[in-house]
Write a protein that holds these residues in place. Structure first.
Motif: not given
Lengths: 209, 209
Positions: B150-151, B147-148, B202, B205
């Motif tokens: 994606g951030v 997820s990081d 995105y 992810v």
């Protein structure tokens, strides 16, 4: 230990890049949302008091108050994300040798996972709110600093999309599916028009440059 | 005076929100890009050394080196944006009573506007590069921290779109249209696939959560 908000930008970035599990994407999301709110405030502060913008003076005063309240909320979320993550890690580290221990550990994890779903959901909501405020700044703010309203909407949008990932991850691990689905439905409502809203506000700004 | 990178996050946000002209959206763009690069590094740091990811070890080492170099570049851009803005304001403050003064002031403004176009363009390039790195992190990084990535892509994307606004503003004031159009063409090339690229990374992810 210093709170993240009291650390320098460079130290925060060093810690973000490191193999320490926190701060991670959740804190970065809150920082981006707070940057969005701060830039809405900047546009307000540079619009209020200008004779040319007297017609929107009261609206800009209200917008500033909302943006500043939101900025405080989002700054608090930088720490909230770290706190709940640390709590969750502590649960996963609980002993799991006996059946009793396993049951206790699992119950603790499930308890904290609810909070770990609600914290990024609250961050996502605050970011969506910051996007709405940046639209007003883009529509009515001082033209001389209107690009800052465009940066505001992108920062808040990135914060929203980032926080959403953490809601999704933690909701997926919840055994209470009714609670999880309710939270995911709230998230979907926030996300539904986010892409088009970010693009619209950005284009409002671009058209004024 | 402390450099922005050495100020606390809260002080930076206070200054961003204030009516002081700097720091503004340009510095915020660089901070977002740096957060993106830092999160790519985080994914690398939590992938390197894990037996499960031995097959991508060398690639993650290279990715980490690239992300760290980019982070340094982007941190430098926080200050570069403030410096060139201050220079530009100093030019606008030059006397303009006589024709000679007017000519000198105009020439100085035009000289600094070139730099004020190139600084955010360099920031936009670095953010686009951070987006490219976050794709690799999203495709090959440790699933436990995916997820990081994606951030990271959202932060870098917001930085790119934000820096682009400042390139557009300053290029519009340039009298040397050949130079301005060349810079705007470079910007268009960077922006061309940015929206779809951010969405693709995105979604890579999201599909892994």
């Amino acid at each position: 230990m210093k709170e993240i908000k009291d650390k320098s930008i460079e130290v925060f970035l060093d810690e973000l890049a490191s193999k320490q599990p926190t701060p991670g994407g959740g804190s970065a999301a809150a920082v981006m949302g707070a940057q969005g709110a701060a830039l809405v405030s900047m546009v307000c502060n540079l619009t209020i008091g200008k004779p040319k913008y007297a017609a929107v003076e009261a609206e800009m005063q209200n917008l500033l108050a909302e943006a500043e309240a939101l900025r405080e909320t989002l700054i608090g979320m930088i720490k909230a994300d770290v706190d709940v993550f640390d709590k969750l890690m502590a649960c996963y580290a609980l002993p799991k040798a006996s059946d009793d221990e396993k049951a206790h550990r699992s119950a603790q994890i499930q308890f904290v996972l609810r909070e770990a779903t609600e914290v990024p959901l609250a961050c996502a909501k605050a970011c969506a709110e910051a996007m709405a405020l940046s639209r007003v700044a883009a529509e009515k703010g001082n033209l001389g600093v209107i690009s800052d309203a465009g940066v505001a909407v992108m920062a808040a949008y990135a914060g929203l999309k980032s926080a959403a990932l953490n809601v999704t991850i933690n909701a997926a691990s919840l055994k209470d599916r009714e609670f999880a689905e309710a939270k995911l439905a709230e998230l979907r409502a926030l996300m539904q028009s986010a892409d088009s809203e970010a693009e619209e506000v950005y284009q409002i700004v671009k058209a004024k440059l």
